[in-house]
Design a protein around this motif. Sequence first.
Motif, mmCIF file in Angstrom:
data_model
loop_
_atom_site.group_PDB
_atom_site.id
_atom_site.type_symbol
_atom_site.label_atom_id
_atom_site.label_comp_id
_atom_site.label_asym_id
_atom_site.label_seq_id
_atom_site.Cartn_x
_atom_site.Cartn_y
_atom_site.Cartn_z
ATOM 1 N N THR A 221 0.853 -1.189 0.000
ATOM 2 C CA THR A 221 0.000 0.000 0.000
ATOM 3 C C THR A 221 0.889 1.238 0.000
ATOM 4 O O THR A 221 2.105 1.147 0.235
ATOM 5 N N THR A 222 0.286 2.393 -0.235
ATOM 6 C CA THR A 222 1.005 3.669 -0.146
ATOM 7 C C THR A 222 0.129 4.680 0.587
ATOM 8 O O THR A 222 -1.079 4.475 0.781
ATOM 9 N N ARG A 223 0.716 5.759 0.944
ATOM 10 C CA ARG A 223 -0.038 6.878 1.502
ATOM 11 C C ARG A 223 -0.774 7.575 0.365
ATOM 12 O O ARG A 223 -0.422 7.414 -0.816
ATOM 13 N N ALA A 224 -1.749 8.362 0.691
ATOM 14 C CA ALA A 224 -2.464 9.158 -0.308
ATOM 15 C C ALA A 224 -1.581 10.336 -0.711
ATOM 16 O O ALA A 224 -0.966 11.008 0.139
ATOM 17 N N THR B 193 -8.160 5.231 -6.126
ATOM 18 C CA THR B 193 -7.346 4.187 -5.509
ATOM 19 C C THR B 193 -7.011 3.134 -6.571
ATOM 20 O O THR B 193 -7.754 2.949 -7.538
ATOM 21 N N ASP C 40 4.479 2.774 -8.056
ATOM 22 C CA ASP C 40 4.198 3.644 -6.902
ATOM 23 C C ASP C 40 5.003 4.938 -6.954
ATOM 24 O O ASP C 40 4.458 6.035 -6.732
ATOM 25 N N ASP D 5 3.649 8.883 -7.483
ATOM 26 C CA ASP D 5 3.905 9.769 -6.348
ATOM 27 C C ASP D 5 4.698 11.004 -6.767
ATOM 28 O O ASP D 5 4.880 11.929 -5.970
ATOM 29 N N GLN E 34 -6.138 12.832 -6.363
ATOM 30 C CA GLN E 34 -5.410 12.216 -5.254
ATOM 31 C C GLN E 34 -5.319 10.722 -5.527
ATOM 32 O O GLN E 34 -6.306 10.091 -5.914
ATOM 33 N N GLN F 26 -3.852 6.745 -4.259
ATOM 34 C CA GLN F 26 -3.383 5.906 -3.169
ATOM 35 C C GLN F 26 -3.498 4.440 -3.573
ATOM 36 O O GLN F 26 -4.510 4.015 -4.135
#
Length: 381
Positions: free
Chosen positions: A190-193, A201, A223, A227, A238, A240
């Motif tokens: 997973t990653t941060r938003a 998502t 990722d 980012d 956004q 994530q």
Amino acid sequence: MADGWYLREYGRHSDRDEGGADGWGRTVTVVRDPQLATRLPYVAEDDWDERWDDGAYADVTYVRGGFDRVNPHELPPPVRFRSPVREFVRKYGWRAYALPVLVVLTVVALATAKGPEPRRATAATGAVPTRPTAAAPSTPATTPSTSSAPAASASASAQPSAPTLKSYDLPPGAPYTLQGKGTFRVLPGTTRAVGSGQRFTYDIEVENGITGVDLTAFAKLVDTTLDDKRSWSGHGVQLQRVANAADATFHVSLTSAMTVRSLCGYDIAVETSCYDPGQSRVVFNVARWVRGAVAYQGHLDEYRVYMINHEDGHALGHDHAHSCLANGMAPAMMQQTYGLISATTHRACTLNVWPYPVGATDAPGAEDTDTDANNEYYLAG
């Protein structure tokens, strides 16, 4: 004893003008040497026919013979005449033996020495040509060979030259999986938003049966690309990454070449990637992931970043762009897999992998619905 002439054999201070060769093959020398008076027969000066003290006449022949009657230990040491070679060796020692060896080695070296090799032209590197000449695409790893290679011709002119790749052709390179199993599994992570705006998502998946790809590196590049501020995040959206497929707005998937055709179609017979809206699936063709595109030969990592931004751009609602940006860069939504020629202006754009590259004032570029008139595939050369 009165001063006079004395006879001695091979004596010191000899003068060949004063003596001569005797009948026995010796050299007899007449010298003035009082020290030899006690050892050698004496003959008065200019009186070769005078009698000796024993009553015998002393002629030269008789006197010469008298040498044989003298005690040999009382005679001076004979002079030995050495040959020129032995004299040379005596004078120069080991150097006399080394000299001819060096001469022989020098002659051999000169006789066997080769001239310099002809200089060969070397290929220049560094520039990435838009339309390079390369070998024909190689067969994927899962495709069996149907015929044996013909024997090489003895004449170079008889061999066919390598074909020139079209800009949309799949370049030669490493093997890839032609056919997977048609099912997908989610890669953990997973990653941060990141960014602000409409929330999307995604999960990262791989088709079962694909081999030869570092899946950890694949997921990490997806990722880190999304980012990046030059990507889509932060420009009204956004993003994530999530771990569960059910929570994903779209699925980023690495897909075998044949499965790509079933999901994306194959109306244009070129290995491509796509976005399948029916499954909300970003479909990365493993053939392109492994080999890239002609315009990006030598820059495979950059092409992979382009794939991520372009296909994810479709998942975010973007269409294709067909004109260069104001600074001459190709938009990320341009079909750069087909080439870098603008379908609307016929200008050549420069490579660019980002939707919002630094210095571009009109990014991400004008977008339009695809038609045959604005499809870069038909401009490929």
